[in-house]
Design a protein around this motif. Structure first.
Motif, PDB file in Angstrom:
ATOM      1  N   HIS A 144       0.687  -1.144  -0.121  1.00 22.82           N
ATOM      2  CA  HIS A 144      -0.117  -0.069   0.067  1.00 22.82           C
ATOM      3  C   HIS A 144       0.833   1.327   0.107  1.00 22.82           C
ATOM      4  CE1 HIS A 144      -3.484   2.843   0.936  1.00 22.82           C
ATOM      5  NE2 HIS A 144      -2.568   3.087   1.858  1.00 22.82           N
ATOM      6  N   TYR A 186     -13.004   4.859  -3.783  1.00 23.98           N
ATOM      7  CA  TYR A 186     -12.933   4.139  -2.604  1.00 23.98           C
ATOM      8  C   TYR A 186     -14.433   4.494  -1.671  1.00 23.98           C
ATOM      9  CZ  TYR A 186     -12.022   2.261   2.151  1.00 23.98           C
ATOM     10  OH  TYR A 186     -11.952   1.616   3.317  1.00 23.98           O
ATOM     11  N   TRP A 237     -19.276  -2.386  -1.026  1.00 22.57           N
ATOM     12  CA  TRP A 237     -18.500  -3.264  -1.845  1.00 22.57           C
ATOM     13  C   TRP A 237     -17.668  -3.991  -0.470  1.00 22.57           C
ATOM     14  CZ3 TRP A 237     -15.850  -1.217  -6.830  1.00 22.57           C
ATOM     15  CH2 TRP A 237     -16.929  -0.937  -7.676  1.00 22.57           C
ATOM     16  N   ASP A 278     -14.385  -5.281   1.781  1.00 21.97           N
ATOM     17  CA  ASP A 278     -13.144  -4.488   2.142  1.00 21.97           C
ATOM     18  C   ASP A 278     -12.142  -4.770   0.934  1.00 21.97           C
ATOM     19  OD1 ASP A 278     -14.519  -3.600   4.362  1.00 21.97           O
ATOM     20  OD2 ASP A 278     -13.395  -4.847   5.695  1.00 21.97           O
ATOM     21  N   ASP A 279     -12.051  -6.001   0.575  1.00 17.34           N
ATOM     22  CA  ASP A 279     -10.883  -5.928  -0.312  1.00 17.34           C
ATOM     23  C   ASP A 279     -11.192  -5.574  -1.717  1.00 17.34           C
ATOM     24  OD1 ASP A 279     -12.976  -7.902  -1.056  1.00 17.34           O
ATOM     25  OD2 ASP A 279     -11.620  -9.583  -1.418  1.00 17.34           O
ATOM     26  N   GLU A 280     -12.351  -5.193  -2.153  1.00 21.12           N
ATOM     27  CA  GLU A 280     -12.769  -4.830  -3.272  1.00 21.12           C
ATOM     28  C   GLU A 280     -12.531  -3.311  -3.275  1.00 21.12           C
ATOM     29  OE1 GLU A 280     -14.588  -6.009  -6.519  1.00 21.12           O
ATOM     30  OE2 GLU A 280     -12.809  -7.198  -5.654  1.00 21.12           O
ATOM     31  N   ARG A 281     -12.872  -2.645  -2.048  1.00 24.89           N
ATOM     32  CA  ARG A 281     -12.695  -1.349  -1.945  1.00 24.89           C
ATOM     33  C   ARG A 281     -11.160  -0.926  -1.945  1.00 24.89           C
ATOM     34  NH1 ARG A 281     -15.655   0.057   3.610  1.00 24.89           N
ATOM     35  NH2 ARG A 281     -16.533  -1.948   3.520  1.00 24.89           N
ATOM     36  N   LEU A 282     -10.564  -1.758  -1.169  1.00 22.44           N
ATOM     37  CA  LEU A 282      -8.997  -1.509  -1.291  1.00 22.44           C
ATOM     38  C   LEU A 282      -8.477  -1.596  -2.596  1.00 22.44           C
ATOM     39  CD1 LEU A 282      -6.355  -0.827   0.394  1.00 22.44           C
ATOM     40  CD2 LEU A 282      -6.305  -3.689   0.578  1.00 22.44           C
ATOM     41  N   SER A 283      -8.865  -2.633  -3.385  1.00 22.04           N
ATOM     42  CA  SER A 283      -8.296  -2.742  -4.909  1.00 22.04           C
ATOM     43  C   SER A 283      -8.872  -1.728  -5.522  1.00 22.04           C
ATOM     44  CB  SER A 283      -8.929  -4.337  -5.157  1.00 22.04           C
ATOM     45  OG  SER A 283      -8.476  -4.619  -6.545  1.00 22.04           O
ATOM     46  N   HIS A 289      -6.108   1.239  -5.060  1.00 18.81           N
ATOM     47  CA  HIS A 289      -4.898   1.115  -5.707  1.00 18.81           C
ATOM     48  C   HIS A 289      -4.963   1.139  -6.944  1.00 18.81           C
ATOM     49  CE1 HIS A 289      -3.531  -1.672  -2.154  1.00 18.81           C
ATOM     50  NE2 HIS A 289      -3.539  -0.227  -1.740  1.00 18.81           N
ATOM     51  N   GLN A 302      -3.549  -7.867 -11.272  1.00 21.08           N
ATOM     52  CA  GLN A 302      -5.372  -7.853 -11.221  1.00 21.08           C
ATOM     53  C   GLN A 302      -5.765  -6.651 -11.529  1.00 21.08           C
ATOM     54  OE1 GLN A 302      -2.916  -7.889  -8.591  1.00 21.08           O
ATOM     55  NE2 GLN A 302      -3.616  -6.672  -7.101  1.00 21.08           N
ATOM     56  N   LEU A 355      -3.063  -2.679   7.188  1.00 23.42           N
ATOM     57  CA  LEU A 355      -2.932  -3.738   6.155  1.00 23.42           C
ATOM     58  C   LEU A 355      -1.577  -4.587   6.266  1.00 23.42           C
ATOM     59  CD1 LEU A 355      -3.791  -1.565   2.900  1.00 23.42           C
ATOM     60  CD2 LEU A 355      -5.062  -3.308   4.176  1.00 23.42           C
TER      61      LEU A 355
END
Length: 407
Positions: free
Chosen positions: A9, A38, A46, A48-53, A56, A102, A208
């Protein structure tokens, strides 16, 4: 290869600063796009992992933009016919980088209209993520004139109204509806001020875990950004890549090995990352640079040093890369360090940079033949600028190094 724990991150956040340099005036564009995406993803519940993705992806969505002129076209209109080219480039760069591959699909389509996305053979997740980046990217274009001023609060309703007019055409209705809901809050707009933005990004990254990356993955992360730098001009294509190859081989010839050898290669790949701030008009100028243009060029190694400190704070990579325009007499830039303050690795990268640059065609001259380059390096040694042992080591296998420099 030994794995190393990386704060991915923080690395993405810091490296996005290098992309900010392309815009000059639109600094933190990527971070604003990321944070707004975000927040809209959060409004849509969404995971948590989708928001973080998507955060980024937002920070890196413009990794295909290297030219300042191209960035200005992208930030002056809601749509631009040439926008897709940088989206394709960015997706290509990300696809080749395992830690970030990804994110490539949404970056590829982040300037594609919603009505067109519906016709493409894409899954709904990719459509929504790509369109969310498009939406927040265009929000930032409209809000930019009012940033860092309370005027954004009076301009906000007009921005929302203008974008809502594109519901179903440019943007997915679901995304626009979520944006409309959270845009009613003054906090949404005021959070885009630089200090608050940086603080919020740091906070999001605190919880993270570190990500274990092997050396090939670290190298590909570095190569992603070296490709952005080298794309600024046809004259610098593959420059960073070839400097890294030369520096790594030189270091190996000095019996440097293991993690230190790998870090030499990464420093070589990233030595010019600060050059993203420099206009391509200066880089491609066929004649002598003015004093102001020279100053613009000279600051790039300091920008390199500061950016890499954020990513590789506990290694020598920032120093080895940021010192590549120093010389042994203490008359280089930006720190004016003399030979006693320079690691062997600094001297290696400095020689590798000059060697490759002379072997490559530039707007003000053709590529130089091998003997001319060797004579030039020896002349610099005689002036006390370059390390004689490094130049002599290169000269022992000069033809091999010339092949690395030219491909």
């Amino acid at each position: 290869m030994e794995q190393q724990d990386i704060d991915l991150h923080s690395a993405i956040t810091a490296l996005s600063c290098s992309l900010d340099l392309v815009g000059i005036d639109e600094v933190k564009h990527g971070k604003r796009v990321a944070m707004m995406a975000y927040q809209i993803a959060e409004e849509l519940n969404w995971p948590d992992d989708e928001r973080l993705s998507i955060l980024h992806a937002g920070m890196l969505h413009d990794c295909g933009v290297a030219k300042i002129k191209e960035h200005r076209q992208l930030t002056e209109t809601l749509e631009w016919d040439g926008a897709e080219a940088h989206a394709i480039r960015g997706a290509e760069y990300l696809s080749a980088c395992p830690p970030l591959a990804q994110l490539a699909p949404e970056v590829r389509y982040h300037h594609t209209r919603w009505e067109q996305l519906l016709l493409l053979p894409l899954d709904q997740r990719t459509r929504m993520r790509a369109n969310l980046l498009f939406l927040t990217d265009r929000i930032d274009v409209l809000q930019f004139p009012y940033l860092n001023s309370e005027q954004i609060l009076t301009a906000a309703p007009n921005i929302v109204a203008r974008l809502k007019g594109f519901s179903g055409s440019l943007f997915a209705p679901e995304l626009l509806d979520a944006f409309t809901r959270i845009a009613k809050s003054q906090a949404f707009w005021l959070a885009m001020e630089p200090d608050y933005l940086d603080e919020d990004l740091r906070t999001l990254g605190q919880a993270l875990p570190l990500v274990a990356l092997n050396y090939p993955s670290q190298r590909e992360l570095a190569r992603l950004f070296s490709r952005v730098v080298d794309a600024k001009s046809p004259y610098t294509e593959q420059h960073s890549e070839r400097v890294a190859l030369i520096a790594r081989q030189l270091a190996a010839d000095f019996n440097i090995s293991g993690q230190e050898l790998e870090q030499v290669e990464i420093a070589g790949l990233l030595h010019d990352i600060g050059k993203l701030r420099v206009s391509e008009d200066i880089i491609d100028k066929p004649g002598k640079l003015t004093m102001d243009e020279q100053a613009s060029m000279q600051r790039h190694s300091y920008d390199t040093y500061r950016i890499l400190q954020r990513v590789f704070a506990h290694s020598k990579i920032p120093t080895w890369a940021g010192f590549h325009h120093e010389n042994l007499r203490g008359e280089g830039y930006p720190f004016k360090t003399s030979g006693v303050s320079q690691d062997l690795e600094c001297r290696i990268i400095s020689v590798a940079d000059i060697f490759q640059a002379l072997a490559q065609s530039r707007p003000y001259r053709k590529s130089m033949d091998l003997q001319y380059i060797l004579d030039d390096l020896q002349h610099r040694v005689s002036l006390g600028e370059l390390d004689a042992t490094v130049v002599d080591k290169l000269a022992e296998h000069a033809a091999d190094y010339y092949h690395l420099a030219c491909g």
